[in-house]
Write an enzyme that holds these catalytic residues in place. Structure first.
Site, PDB file in Angstrom:
ATOM      1  N   HIS A 122     134.849 -42.339   6.443  1.00  0.00           N
ATOM      2  CA  HIS A 122     134.859 -43.380   5.427  1.00  0.00           C
ATOM      3  C   HIS A 122     136.081 -44.278   5.592  1.00  0.00           C
ATOM      4  O   HIS A 122     137.144 -43.831   6.027  1.00  0.00           O
ATOM      5  CB  HIS A 122     134.711 -42.815   4.018  1.00  0.00           C
ATOM      6  CG  HIS A 122     135.914 -42.152   3.411  1.00  0.00           C
ATOM      7  ND1 HIS A 122     136.858 -42.831   2.667  1.00  0.00           N
ATOM      8  CD2 HIS A 122     136.315 -40.857   3.426  1.00  0.00           C
ATOM      9  CE1 HIS A 122     137.768 -41.989   2.225  1.00  0.00           C
ATOM     10  NE2 HIS A 122     137.478 -40.788   2.664  1.00  0.00           N
ATOM     11  N   ASP A 134     143.857 -40.616   3.734  1.00  0.00           N
ATOM     12  CA  ASP A 134     142.492 -40.492   3.184  1.00  0.00           C
ATOM     13  C   ASP A 134     141.883 -41.885   2.973  1.00  0.00           C
ATOM     14  O   ASP A 134     141.902 -42.428   1.861  1.00  0.00           O
ATOM     15  CB  ASP A 134     142.562 -39.729   1.846  1.00  0.00           C
ATOM     16  CG  ASP A 134     141.157 -39.435   1.296  1.00  0.00           C
ATOM     17  OD1 ASP A 134     141.062 -39.086   0.118  1.00  0.00           O
ATOM     18  OD2 ASP A 134     140.167 -39.609   2.052  1.00  0.00           O
ATOM     19  N   GLU A 168     132.946 -44.142  -0.323  1.00  0.00           N
ATOM     20  CA  GLU A 168     132.936 -42.669  -0.281  1.00  0.00           C
ATOM     21  C   GLU A 168     133.678 -42.136  -1.493  1.00  0.00           C
ATOM     22  O   GLU A 168     133.257 -41.155  -2.110  1.00  0.00           O
ATOM     23  CB  GLU A 168     133.592 -42.166   1.008  1.00  0.00           C
ATOM     24  CG  GLU A 168     133.478 -40.663   1.228  1.00  0.00           C
ATOM     25  CD  GLU A 168     134.627 -39.859   0.635  1.00  0.00           C
ATOM     26  OE1 GLU A 168     134.553 -38.624   0.677  1.00  0.00           O
ATOM     27  OE2 GLU A 168     135.579 -40.461   0.106  1.00  0.00           O
ATOM     28  N   GLU A 169     134.748 -42.834  -1.847  1.00  0.00           N
ATOM     29  CA  GLU A 169     135.563 -42.364  -2.970  1.00  0.00           C
ATOM     30  C   GLU A 169     134.837 -42.491  -4.311  1.00  0.00           C
ATOM     31  O   GLU A 169     135.266 -41.927  -5.312  1.00  0.00           O
ATOM     32  CB  GLU A 169     136.888 -43.140  -3.015  1.00  0.00           C
ATOM     33  CG  GLU A 169     137.757 -42.982  -1.778  1.00  0.00           C
ATOM     34  CD  GLU A 169     138.380 -41.594  -1.649  1.00  0.00           C
ATOM     35  OE1 GLU A 169     139.158 -41.391  -0.698  1.00  0.00           O
ATOM     36  OE2 GLU A 169     138.057 -40.705  -2.476  1.00  0.00           O
ATOM     37  N   ASP A 197     137.532 -36.620   7.906  1.00  0.00           N
ATOM     38  CA  ASP A 197     138.116 -37.049   6.647  1.00  0.00           C
ATOM     39  C   ASP A 197     139.500 -36.421   6.526  1.00  0.00           C
ATOM     40  O   ASP A 197     139.612 -35.213   6.415  1.00  0.00           O
ATOM     41  CB  ASP A 197     137.228 -36.646   5.464  1.00  0.00           C
ATOM     42  CG  ASP A 197     137.561 -37.436   4.194  1.00  0.00           C
ATOM     43  OD1 ASP A 197     136.705 -37.487   3.293  1.00  0.00           O
ATOM     44  OD2 ASP A 197     138.687 -37.960   4.105  1.00  0.00           O
ATOM     45  N   HIS A 267     145.024 -39.498  -2.992  1.00  0.00           N
ATOM     46  CA  HIS A 267     144.571 -40.434  -4.023  1.00  0.00           C
ATOM     47  C   HIS A 267     145.715 -41.047  -4.809  1.00  0.00           C
ATOM     48  O   HIS A 267     145.575 -41.390  -5.992  1.00  0.00           O
ATOM     49  CB  HIS A 267     143.566 -39.767  -4.977  1.00  0.00           C
ATOM     50  CG  HIS A 267     142.314 -39.347  -4.280  1.00  0.00           C
ATOM     51  ND1 HIS A 267     141.405 -38.485  -4.832  1.00  0.00           N
ATOM     52  CD2 HIS A 267     141.835 -39.642  -3.051  1.00  0.00           C
ATOM     53  CE1 HIS A 267     140.405 -38.284  -3.995  1.00  0.00           C
ATOM     54  NE2 HIS A 267     140.644 -38.975  -2.893  1.00  0.00           N
TER      55      HIS A 267
HETATM   56 ZN    ZN Z   1     138.392 -38.971   2.052  1.00  0.00          ZN
END
Ligand code: ZN
Length: 301
Positions: A122, A134, A168-169, A197, A267
């Site tokens: 992603h 990420d 994706e998130e 990922d 995140h």
């Molecule tokens: Zn990810």
């Protein structure tokens, strides 16, 4: 890893991390002879892609999330490099949360279209940060692998397809939309989907290799495990879930891939360039190169 659905991948990884605590830190870039024919890269070849994604986030409010200019610029960056290298690229639009999302699909000419080796990651981040580990790390490793396929003018036995997923998130939205759009014949033609990922985590102790029990997928899993074992790098099996390979698994398509585990900056705004270990990123990219090269040359009956 979708922030809106935290986390079966997180749970799997956290479980793995607890097991790993006692494992001594391996040398991240053990030099070993490349597999037959597979090229290897140094951090200096991959990190510029991460730097570019960081700059994109910096000039777009600090993120590359679904529906933002930061995500659109990320897609443009990857697509330009692939078009220059001779890939057939396609943007697949989808709509989510009132915004248009994009999946970037790239096909390398040649190979048996009834036996597709599909590799993806992603490209979107969460709104809270630039998403460099990420999942800029996975997106950059897949891009570097694709560009090396082009450099080598690879003539694979299997057909090679690559993807950079959107949203994706938001809950694997882009990859799920793509898989839904496939006909039964298209799905059957995919021998295996490989997902990356978070491929550049710092202080990595083990590479977490996806084990797809449901579809009896072993070829890719074993190839990854052998690649890491040949270099004295230990692995840990994790199930399918929590990232885009789940969309393929749900459609009965075998999958594998790996992750280097979640970081403290997951995140968050601090998931920036400093949150990626360049040597881990290089090792992850070389693992993907080694396995793609191996599986590209293998015919499945
Ligand atoms: Zn990810």
């Amino acid at each position: 890893m979708p922030s809106r659905r935290l986390p079966s991948l997180a749970a799997r990884i956290l479980g793995a991390v607890l097991v790993l605590a006692a494992v001594p830190a391996p040398a991240a870039t053990a030099a070993a002879p490349p597999g037959p024919g597979a090229p290897t890269v140094r951090a200096g070849e991959v990190m510029p892609h991460l730097r570019a994604l960081q700059e994109i986030a910096d000039r777009n409010g600090g993120n590359r999330a679904h529906g933002t200019q930061g995500y659109t610029d990320s897609v443009t960056y990857v697509r330009k490099a692939l078009d220059r290298a001779g890939f057939h690229t396609e943007l697949r639009r989808f709509s989510h949360a009132g915004a248009t999302g994009y999946n970037l699909i790239a096909d390398w000419p040649g190979g048996d279209p009834k036996h597709v080796l599909f590799t993806g990651a992603h490209l979107d981040s969460v709104k809270e940060g630039p998403g460099i580990n990420d999942n800029g790390s996975g997106a950059a490793a897949v891009l570097t692998t694709a560009l090396r396929v082009a450099d080598a003018g690879l003539k694979p036995t299997r057909h090679l397809r690559f993807a950079w997923w959107g949203a994706e998130e938001e809950g694997l939205v882009g990859s799920a939309d793509y898989v839904r759009s496939l006909s039964a014949a298209d799905r059957k033609a995919i021998d295996v989907y490989l997902n990356l990922d978070q491929a550049g985590s710092k202080n990595v102790r083990q590479w977490l290799v996806v084990h797809d029990d449901a579809h009896h997928e072993t070829e890719a899993q074993r190839a990854f495990e052998a690649w890491f074992a040949d270099r004295g790098l230990s692995t840990f099996d994790i199930g399918v879930g929590g990232s885009d390979h789940e969309s393929f698994g749900n459609a009965g398509i075998p999958s594998s891939g790996f992750s280097t585990g979640i970081s403290d900056c997951l995140h968050n705004a601090c998931d920036n360039l400093a949150n990626v270990d360049p040597e881990t990123e290089a090792t992850s990219t070389n693992a993907l190169l080694g396995v793609v090269w191996k599986l590209a040359a293998t015919a499945r009956n």
